[in-house]
Design an enzyme around this catalytic site. Structure first.
Site, mmCIF file in Angstrom:
data_model
loop_
_atom_site.group_PDB
_atom_site.id
_atom_site.type_symbol
_atom_site.label_atom_id
_atom_site.label_comp_id
_atom_site.label_asym_id
_atom_site.label_seq_id
_atom_site.Cartn_x
_atom_site.Cartn_y
_atom_site.Cartn_z
ATOM 1 N N GLY A 93 0.815 -1.219 0.000
ATOM 2 C CA GLY A 93 0.000 0.000 0.000
ATOM 3 C C GLY A 93 0.837 1.253 0.000
ATOM 4 O O GLY A 93 2.062 1.214 0.098
ATOM 5 N N GLY A 95 2.546 3.739 1.527
ATOM 6 C CA GLY A 95 3.079 4.025 2.858
ATOM 7 C C GLY A 95 3.446 5.487 3.030
ATOM 8 O O GLY A 95 3.461 6.021 4.146
ATOM 9 N N GLY A 129 7.404 7.817 6.025
ATOM 10 C CA GLY A 129 6.400 8.476 5.181
ATOM 11 C C GLY A 129 6.926 9.636 4.371
ATOM 12 O O GLY A 129 6.173 10.287 3.643
ATOM 13 N N ARG A 179 2.871 13.344 -8.713
ATOM 14 C CA ARG A 179 2.963 12.413 -9.838
ATOM 15 C C ARG A 179 1.626 12.354 -10.558
ATOM 16 O O ARG A 179 0.571 12.411 -9.925
ATOM 17 C CB ARG A 179 3.357 11.034 -9.297
ATOM 18 C CG ARG A 179 3.467 9.963 -10.347
ATOM 19 C CD ARG A 179 4.325 8.818 -9.862
ATOM 20 N NE ARG A 179 3.633 7.981 -8.890
ATOM 21 C CZ ARG A 179 4.219 6.960 -8.270
ATOM 22 N NH1 ARG A 179 5.482 6.660 -8.499
ATOM 23 N NH2 ARG A 179 3.542 6.226 -7.406
ATOM 24 N N ASP A 255 4.163 -4.807 -7.377
ATOM 25 C CA ASP A 255 3.508 -3.569 -6.941
ATOM 26 C C ASP A 255 4.029 -2.377 -7.745
ATOM 27 O O ASP A 255 3.498 -1.271 -7.622
ATOM 28 C CB ASP A 255 3.716 -3.332 -5.440
ATOM 29 C CG ASP A 255 5.169 -3.406 -5.029
ATOM 30 O OD1 ASP A 255 5.826 -4.419 -5.347
ATOM 31 O OD2 ASP A 255 5.669 -2.455 -4.414
HETATM 32 P P1 AMP Z 1 8.819 1.098 -3.515
HETATM 33 O O1 AMP Z 1 9.996 0.183 -3.409
HETATM 34 O O2 AMP Z 1 9.165 2.560 -3.550
HETATM 35 O O3 AMP Z 1 7.890 0.712 -4.601
HETATM 36 O O4 AMP Z 1 8.038 0.939 -2.135
HETATM 37 C C1 AMP Z 1 7.602 -0.292 -1.627
HETATM 38 C C2 AMP Z 1 6.680 -0.073 -0.447
HETATM 39 O O5 AMP Z 1 7.370 0.613 0.616
HETATM 40 C C3 AMP Z 1 5.450 0.753 -0.729
HETATM 41 O O6 AMP Z 1 4.414 0.198 0.007
HETATM 42 C C4 AMP Z 1 5.832 2.117 -0.239
HETATM 43 O O7 AMP Z 1 4.705 2.895 0.100
HETATM 44 C C5 AMP Z 1 6.663 1.771 0.994
HETATM 45 N N1 AMP Z 1 7.631 2.820 1.353
HETATM 46 C C6 AMP Z 1 8.786 3.142 0.719
HETATM 47 N N2 AMP Z 1 9.429 4.134 1.351
HETATM 48 C C7 AMP Z 1 8.666 4.484 2.430
HETATM 49 C C8 AMP Z 1 8.787 5.454 3.481
HETATM 50 N N3 AMP Z 1 9.828 6.275 3.574
HETATM 51 N N4 AMP Z 1 7.799 5.506 4.408
HETATM 52 C C9 AMP Z 1 6.734 4.680 4.346
HETATM 53 N N5 AMP Z 1 6.573 3.749 3.381
HETATM 54 C C10 AMP Z 1 7.519 3.643 2.430
HETATM 55 MG MG MG Z 2 6.310 1.202 -5.482
#
Ligand code: AMP
Ligand code: MG
Length: 495
Positions: A93, A95, A129, A179, A255
Site C-alpha cells: 500500500g 506508505g 512516510g 505524480r 507492486d
Molecule cells: P517502492 O519500493 O518505492 O515501490 O516501495 C515499496 C513499499 O514501501 C510501498 O508500500 C511504499 O509505500 C513503501 N515505502 C517506501 N518508502 C517508504 C517510506 N519512507 N515511508 C513509508 N513507506 C515507504
Molecule cells: Mg512502489
C-alpha cells in the site's frame, strides 16, 4: 483563460474513490514547515488544464507540498499487495503517498494526481512516510526523460521542498513529488483484491480497470481474458521500449507494474552505458533478478501473478481457466519480439523487413558487448557514418576488423533499400537519443540540488527532455561515465 487561483481550477472527479472503497483508506497529507517549488512542469500543467502561474502562488504551492488539499480532492492511501524480489507481501500500500483524485485533461484523458512523500499512512510499516529532495528530483527527471523518449510513463508535475530534514544515511532535505498517472492500479492491487474477504471486489476492480484502461476488452467474448491479453500486450510493448533505450528499472516488483502499461516508480533505476545484458545497478539486487537482460522474463513472471488473480473470473473450471490464461500469457514473447525488432530496425535505419535482420542485430549486440561499447552512442555514430563520417563509430571500437565485418553487412542492408542516406540518418536520429539521464550526470545534478544549486538539474532536464536534438556546447552530456565511475555506481531503493 484559467482562473488565477487554484479555486475552481481543479475539477476532480474521483472515480476510484467512488467505486472501490475497499481498496483504500481516507487519509490526509502531513503539513510541512516551509513549502517551496523546486521544479514545476508547466507543459504538463497546461495539458491537465491547470494554470501554472496559479500553481506557483501560495495556495498552489501549499497543495503541491501537501499543506492544503484542493477543493474536490478526496485524498486516499491505496491498498495493494505485491511480490517483492519474488516473495509475497500481502499488505504494502501507499506508505508515503496519497492519491488526491482524478482530473480529466485537455485531451479528455483521466489522470491520477498523486503525492509522494506526503507523510506516514496506515501502510507505512516502519517507514517515515517522507521523501528526500534527491530521489524525488530523480523520479521527476527520469519520468520526463522517458516521456520525451516516447516511452509510456507516469509523469511528474512538480517537486516541492518541505523545509524539513529527513533522516536517511545522513540528514537530507525533504520533498514531495506530485505524480500524474493514467492510474495507480498495479498488478499488486489485483493481488490484494484477489485475497480480499469480499469475493466481489476482484470483479469490481477488473471491471473498473477494463472501463478505464482497456475498454475494448468489454466487447470481447471473455472480457477478463481480454483484460489479461491487453495488459500482456501493453507490458510487452513497454518492455521492448525499455530495452531499446538501455533502461534498467531496478525494482520490477509486482507492486511496481501498472495495469495501464505505464512505467512507474523510478527509484533505483539507471541507464546502461556499455552494452551488457547482465548490467545491474541496484544496491539491493544481489542476484541480478532485475538485470537489464532479465527484464522481459521478469515482466512475464509478474504477468503470471496477474493472471493467477484473474483465474476465478476467467472460468469457474480451474483447469479451463489456467489453459486459457496460459495461452494468453504465451503471447508475450511474440508481442515483445515484434515491438523490439521493429524498434531495432528503426534504430538501424531499416524501413523494410528481411529474414536476416534478427541475425544482423544480434551480431551487433554481441560486438558491442565484446568490445565494451556504449550502447546509446553507437547508434548516433552509425547515423554519422551514413552522413559520411566513420570516425565517431571507429573510435568506439578497439577491434576495427570486427567492426568492419559487421558494418559491411549493415551498409549493404541499408543501401539495398535505395533510400537517400541523409534521410535515413535523420530518421535514425529521431529514434536514437543523444541525451539520456546518464548515471553520473544524474548523480552530479542531484548532489548539487541537495546542496541548494538547481542549475545542473535544470540543464540536464532541458537536454533529456529534448533527447534527439543536438545542442551545441553539450558534448559532455553525450559521454558515458569513466569505467571507475561506473564500477562504483549503485542506486538505492526506498529513499
Ligand atoms: P517502492 O519500493 O518505492 O515501490 O516501495 C515499496 C513499499 O514501501 C510501498 O508500500 C511504499 O509505500 C513503501 N515505502 C517506501 N518508502 C517508504 C517510506 N519512507 N515511508 C513509508 N513507506 C515507504
Ligand atoms: Mg512502489
Amino acid at each position: 483563460m484559467p482562473s488565477a487561483t487554484t479555486e475552481g481550477l481543479l475539477e476532480f472527479d474521483n472515480s476510484f474513490a467512488r467505486e472501490l472503497p475497499d481498496l483504500y483508506v481516507d487519509w490526509e497529507p502531513a503539513a510541512v514547515r516551509e513549502p517551496a517549488i523546486l521544479v514545476l512542469n508547466e507543459d504538463l500543467a497546461l495539458e491537465l488544464g491547470l494554470n501554472p502561474v496559479a500553481l506557483e502562488q501560495p495556495e498552489g504551492v501549499a497543495w503541491l507540498a501537501g499543506n492544503a488539499t484542493p477543493a474536490g480532492a478526496t485524498p486516499i492511501a491505496m491498498a495493494y499487495a505485491g511480490h517483492q524480489f519474488g516473495g509475497y507481501s500481502p499488505r504494502l500500500g501507499d506508505g508515503r503517498a496519497l492519491l488526491l483524485g482524478e482530473l480529466v485533461d485537455t485531451h479528455g484523458r483521466r489522470r491520477d494526481i498523486h503525492l509522494k512523500g506526503s507523510g506516514r499512512t496506515p501502510f507505512a510499516r516502519g517507514g517515515d512516510g517522507k521523501a528526500a529532495v534527491g530521489p524525488m528530483l530523480r523520479e521527476y527527471l527520469i519520468a520526463e526523460a522517458m516521456h520525451a523518449l516516447h516511452v509510456p510513463t507516469t509523469r511528474a508535475l512538480a517537486v516541492a521542498s518541505t523545509g524539513e530534514q529527513v533522516a536517511r544515511e545522513e540528514l537530507q532535505p525533504g520533498a514531495v513529488l506530485t505524480r500524474v498517472a493514467a492510474s495507480h492500479i498495479r498488478v499488486g492491487t489485483f493481488e490484494y483484491a484477489a485475497r480480499h474477504e469480499d469475493a466481489t471486489l476482484l470483479q469490481r476492480l477488473a471491471d473498473y480497470s477494463i472501463a478505464r484502461h482497456h475498454p475494448t476488452a468489454e466487447q470481447a467474448d471473455q472480457p477478463y481474458l481480454a483484460l489479461l491479453g491487453a495488459v500482456v500486450e501493453a507490458q510487452a510493448s513497454l518492455l521492448a521500449r525499455w530495452m531499446l533505450i538501455g533502461f534498467i528499472h531496478g525494482v520490477m516488483n509486482t507492486d511496481n507494474m501498472t495495469i495501464s502499461g505505464e512505467g512507474i516508480d523510478y527509484g533505483p533505476c539507471a541507464f546502461m552505458d556499455n552494452y551488457d545484458p547482465a548490467t545491474v545497478f541496484s544496491s539491493i539486487d544481489h542476484m541480478g533478478r532485475y538485470a537489464y537482460g532479465n527484464q522481459p522474463n521478469i515482466a512475464q513472471w509478474n504477468l503470471m501473478r496477474f493472471a493467477e488473480t484473474l483465474l476465478p473470473l476467467i472460468n469457474t473450471d480451474v483447469e479451463a481457466a489456467m489453459a486459457a490464461a496460459n495461452a494468453t500469457l504465451g503471447r508475450f514473447p511474440d508481442c515483445f519480439e515484434d515491438s523490439w525488432l521493429s524498434g531495432m530496425r528503426g534504430k538501424l535505419g531499416m524501413s523494410t523487413e528481411t529474414s536476416d535482420d534478427r541475425a544482423l542485430i544480434d551480431d551487433l549486440l554481441r560486438l558491442l558487448q565484446s568490445q565494451r561499447v556504449d550502447y546509446t552512442k553507437s547508434f548516433r555514430a552509425l547515423a554519422l557514418w551514413l552522413r559520411g563520417d566513420d570516425e565517431p563509430l571507429r573510435s568506439l571500437f578497439e577491434d576495427q576488423a570486427a567492426l568492419d565485418g559487421w558494418s559491411t553487412r549493415w551498409r549493404a542492408r541499408v543501401d539495398a533499400e535505395k533510400r537517400d542516406s541523409l534521410e535515413t540518418a535523420k530518421e535514425m536520429d529521431s529514434v536514437n537519443p543523444l541525451y539520456i539521464p546518464r548515471n553520473h550526470l544524474t548523480e552530479e545534478a542531484l548532489l548539487a540540488a541537495t546542496d541548494g544549486d538547481l542549475d545542473p538539474f535544470h540543464e540536464l532536464l532541458n537536454l533529456v527532455t529534448q533527447p534527439f536534438v543536438e545542442q551545441l556546447g553539450s558534448e559532455r552530456y553525450t559521454e558515458p561515465a569513466s569505467e571507475s565511475q561506473n564500477e562504483n555506481f549503485q542506486t538505492y531503493c526506498g529513499t
